[in-house]
Design a protein around this motif. Structure first.
Motif, short mmCIF file in Angstrom:
data_model
loop_
_atom_site.label_atom_id
_atom_site.label_comp_id
_atom_site.label_asym_id
_atom_site.label_seq_id
_atom_site.Cartn_x
_atom_site.Cartn_y
_atom_site.Cartn_z
N UNK A 157 39.60 48.30 38.92
CA UNK A 157 38.54 48.28 39.92
C UNK A 157 37.27 48.70 39.20
N UNK A 158 36.30 47.80 39.16
CA UNK A 158 35.01 48.08 38.50
C UNK A 158 34.01 48.50 39.56
N UNK A 159 33.31 49.59 39.29
CA UNK A 159 32.31 50.15 40.21
C UNK A 159 30.91 49.83 39.68
N UNK A 160 30.08 49.37 40.56
CA UNK A 160 28.66 49.16 40.25
C UNK A 160 27.89 49.62 41.48
N UNK A 161 27.39 50.86 41.45
CA UNK A 161 26.77 51.43 42.64
C UNK A 161 27.79 51.50 43.76
N UNK A 162 27.48 50.88 44.89
CA UNK A 162 28.40 50.87 46.03
C UNK A 162 29.36 49.69 46.00
N UNK A 163 29.18 48.78 45.06
CA UNK A 163 30.03 47.59 44.97
C UNK A 163 31.32 47.89 44.23
N UNK A 164 32.39 47.20 44.62
CA UNK A 164 33.69 47.30 43.96
C UNK A 164 34.15 45.89 43.62
N UNK A 165 34.59 45.72 42.38
CA UNK A 165 35.10 44.42 41.94
C UNK A 165 36.50 44.64 41.39
N UNK A 166 37.47 43.86 41.86
CA UNK A 166 38.84 43.95 41.38
C UNK A 166 39.03 42.90 40.29
#
Length: 142
Positions: free
Chosen positions: A55-64
């Motif tokens: 799970x990659x975090x970028x600010x409030x975004x989450x990318x699996x």
């Protein structure tokens, strides 16, 4: 001092190649030594990264991101969590470990685990109480 001891993955472990009976026996004997010495807290092998995700975090975004992951040298094939008096003691224990990849090149990384007192004033009494409560709850389940 608790230490996380990580076995670096290799192409074979990422391909799902299982250890031989001889290696499983040797590792079992080594783990038994750790248990008898009161050092071992946990030990597990990990499935190949193809069966995992990040799970990659970028600010409030989450990318699996689904595995497999390409940089094998950055992956972990297994771990121990041990309780020792010092990093030197952890090193001495791991020097006794069977080679995780039977005669080939292997690498084990040893990293001390942060303890509550390492966090200083930012770790408030409320946060400490919460941590203690959670640890007690986990211990009661085993």
């Amino acid at each position: 001092m608790r230490c996380m001891v990580m076995v670096r993955a290799q192409a074979a472990s990422e391909a799902g190649v299982m250890p031989s009976e001889a290696l499983l026996t040797a590792m079992g004997n080594f783990n038994e030594e750790l248990v008898r010495a009161g050092v071992l807290l946990a030990a597990e092998g990990l499935q190949p990264s193809a069966r995992g995700a990040r799970v990659r975090f970028s600010g409030d975004r989450r990318e699996v991101i689904d595995g497999p992951f390409t940089e094998t040298r950055e992956l972990i094939a297994g771990f121990w969590l041990i309780q020792v008096r010092s990093l030197d003691e952890a090193i001495e224990w791991m020097k006794r470990c069977p080679n995780p990849f039977e005669g080939g090149e292997s690498e084990i990384e040893i990293r001390p685990v942060f303890e509550a007192e390492d966090f200083g004033a930012e770790f408030t009494p409320e946060a400490r109480a919460q941590e203690d409560r959670l640890r007690a709850e986990i211990a009661s389940r085993s």
